[in-house]
Design a protein around this motif. Structure first.
Motif, PDB file in Angstrom:
ATOM      1  N   LEU A  18       0.753  -1.508   0.058  1.00 52.42           N
ATOM      2  CA  LEU A  18       0.055   0.153   0.153  1.00 52.42           C
ATOM      3  C   LEU A  18       0.730   1.337   0.016  1.00 52.42           C
ATOM      4  N   ASP A  19       1.895   1.163   0.813  1.00 49.41           N
ATOM      5  CA  ASP A  19       2.760   2.225   0.871  1.00 49.41           C
ATOM      6  C   ASP A  19       3.415   2.735  -0.723  1.00 49.41           C
ATOM      7  N   LEU A  20       3.957   1.395  -1.200  1.00 50.41           N
ATOM      8  CA  LEU A  20       4.557   1.840  -2.474  1.00 50.41           C
ATOM      9  C   LEU A  20       3.392   2.144  -3.664  1.00 50.41           C
ATOM     10  N   TYR A  21       2.134   1.427  -3.496  1.00 51.55           N
ATOM     11  CA  TYR A  21       0.937   1.953  -4.308  1.00 51.55           C
ATOM     12  C   TYR A  21       0.872   3.499  -4.063  1.00 51.55           C
ATOM     13  N   ALA A  22       0.806   4.006  -2.802  1.00 51.87           N
ATOM     14  CA  ALA A  22       0.529   5.510  -2.580  1.00 51.87           C
ATOM     15  C   ALA A  22       1.674   6.555  -3.154  1.00 51.87           C
ATOM     16  N   GLN A  23       2.835   5.565  -3.174  1.00 53.79           N
ATOM     17  CA  GLN A  23       4.142   6.489  -3.478  1.00 53.79           C
ATOM     18  C   GLN A  23       4.347   6.404  -5.042  1.00 53.79           C
ATOM     19  N   GLU A  24       3.643   5.484  -5.879  1.00 50.78           N
ATOM     20  CA  GLU A  24       3.485   5.341  -7.134  1.00 50.78           C
ATOM     21  C   GLU A  24       3.932   6.751  -8.008  1.00 50.78           C
ATOM     22  N   GLY A  25       5.005   6.806  -8.696  1.00 50.77           N
ATOM     23  CA  GLY A  25       5.281   8.072  -9.501  1.00 50.77           C
ATOM     24  C   GLY A  25       6.330   8.703  -8.889  1.00 50.77           C
ATOM     25  N   ALA A  26       6.822   8.215  -7.521  1.00 52.11           N
ATOM     26  CA  ALA A  26       8.165   8.896  -6.987  1.00 52.11           C
ATOM     27  C   ALA A  26       9.188   8.190  -7.940  1.00 52.11           C
ATOM     28  N   GLU A  27      10.034   9.390  -8.427  1.00 52.06           N
ATOM     29  CA  GLU A  27      11.040   8.595  -9.549  1.00 52.06           C
ATOM     30  C   GLU A  27      12.039   7.661  -8.925  1.00 52.06           C
ATOM     31  N   GLY A  28      11.864   6.667  -9.618  1.00 56.82           N
ATOM     32  CA  GLY A  28      12.756   5.178  -9.103  1.00 56.82           C
ATOM     33  C   GLY A  28      12.218   4.538  -7.920  1.00 56.82           C
ATOM     34  N   GLY A  29      11.047   4.977  -7.455  1.00 58.47           N
ATOM     35  CA  GLY A  29      10.536   4.193  -6.294  1.00 58.47           C
ATOM     36  C   GLY A  29      10.651   4.869  -5.002  1.00 58.47           C
ATOM     37  N   THR A  30      10.610   3.921  -4.230  1.00 57.80           N
ATOM     38  CA  THR A  30      10.881   4.401  -2.453  1.00 57.80           C
ATOM     39  C   THR A  30      12.041   3.922  -2.176  1.00 57.80           C
ATOM     40  N   MET A  31      12.975   4.672  -1.190  1.00 54.79           N
ATOM     41  CA  MET A  31      14.015   4.148  -0.561  1.00 54.79           C
ATOM     42  C   MET A  31      13.557   2.767   0.158  1.00 54.79           C
ATOM     43  N   ILE A  32      14.485   1.884   0.038  1.00 46.90           N
ATOM     44  CA  ILE A  32      14.350   0.663   1.058  1.00 46.90           C
ATOM     45  C   ILE A  32      14.136   0.861   2.451  1.00 46.90           C
ATOM     46  N   SER A  33      15.051   1.814   3.141  1.00 47.78           N
ATOM     47  CA  SER A  33      14.934   2.249   4.462  1.00 47.78           C
ATOM     48  C   SER A  33      13.544   2.792   4.574  1.00 47.78           C
ATOM     49  N   ALA A  34      12.989   3.602   3.805  1.00 49.86           N
ATOM     50  CA  ALA A  34      11.603   4.401   4.312  1.00 49.86           C
ATOM     51  C   ALA A  34      10.551   3.335   4.136  1.00 49.86           C
TER      52      ALA A  34
END
Length: 94
Positions: A18-34
């Motif tokens: 869900l977090d990745l879904y909400a962050q979709e469009g962030a350039e390159g994805g989400t940092m693994i630590s976040a």
């Protein structure tokens, strides 16, 4: 969770998707630590979940494009529509 008054719906893998879904469009994805922090579980547990999601083909893991010390995670292309279908089903249930 709080609307229904139960933590029985909490699952780190689902929370991360869900977090990745909400962050979709962030350039390159989400940092693994976040993503580990967003999961709400200890980092070692979160990392196990992330790598399992990658094994299942649900997420893609890659090096940060400009900072090799960072690792990025994003939804696999086919996952977003599947999450949307599931969310639509949940919405229809309520």
């Amino acid at each position: 969770n709080t609307i229904l008054g139960a933590d029985s719906f909490r699952d780190p893998a689902w929370d991360m998707l869900l977090d990745l879904y909400a962050q979709e469009g962030a350039e390159g994805g989400t940092m693994i630590s976040a993503l580990c922090i967003a999961s709400g579980v200890p980092q070692t547990t979160a990392l196990r979940y992330i790598y399992r999601l990658a094994e299942l083909g649900l997420v893609e893991i890659a090096d940060h494009p400009s900072d090799q010390r960072r690792t990025m995670v994003q939804l696999a292309a086919h996952v977003r529509p599947r999450i949307e279908r599931l969310l639509d089903m949940l919405q229809d249930a309520f």
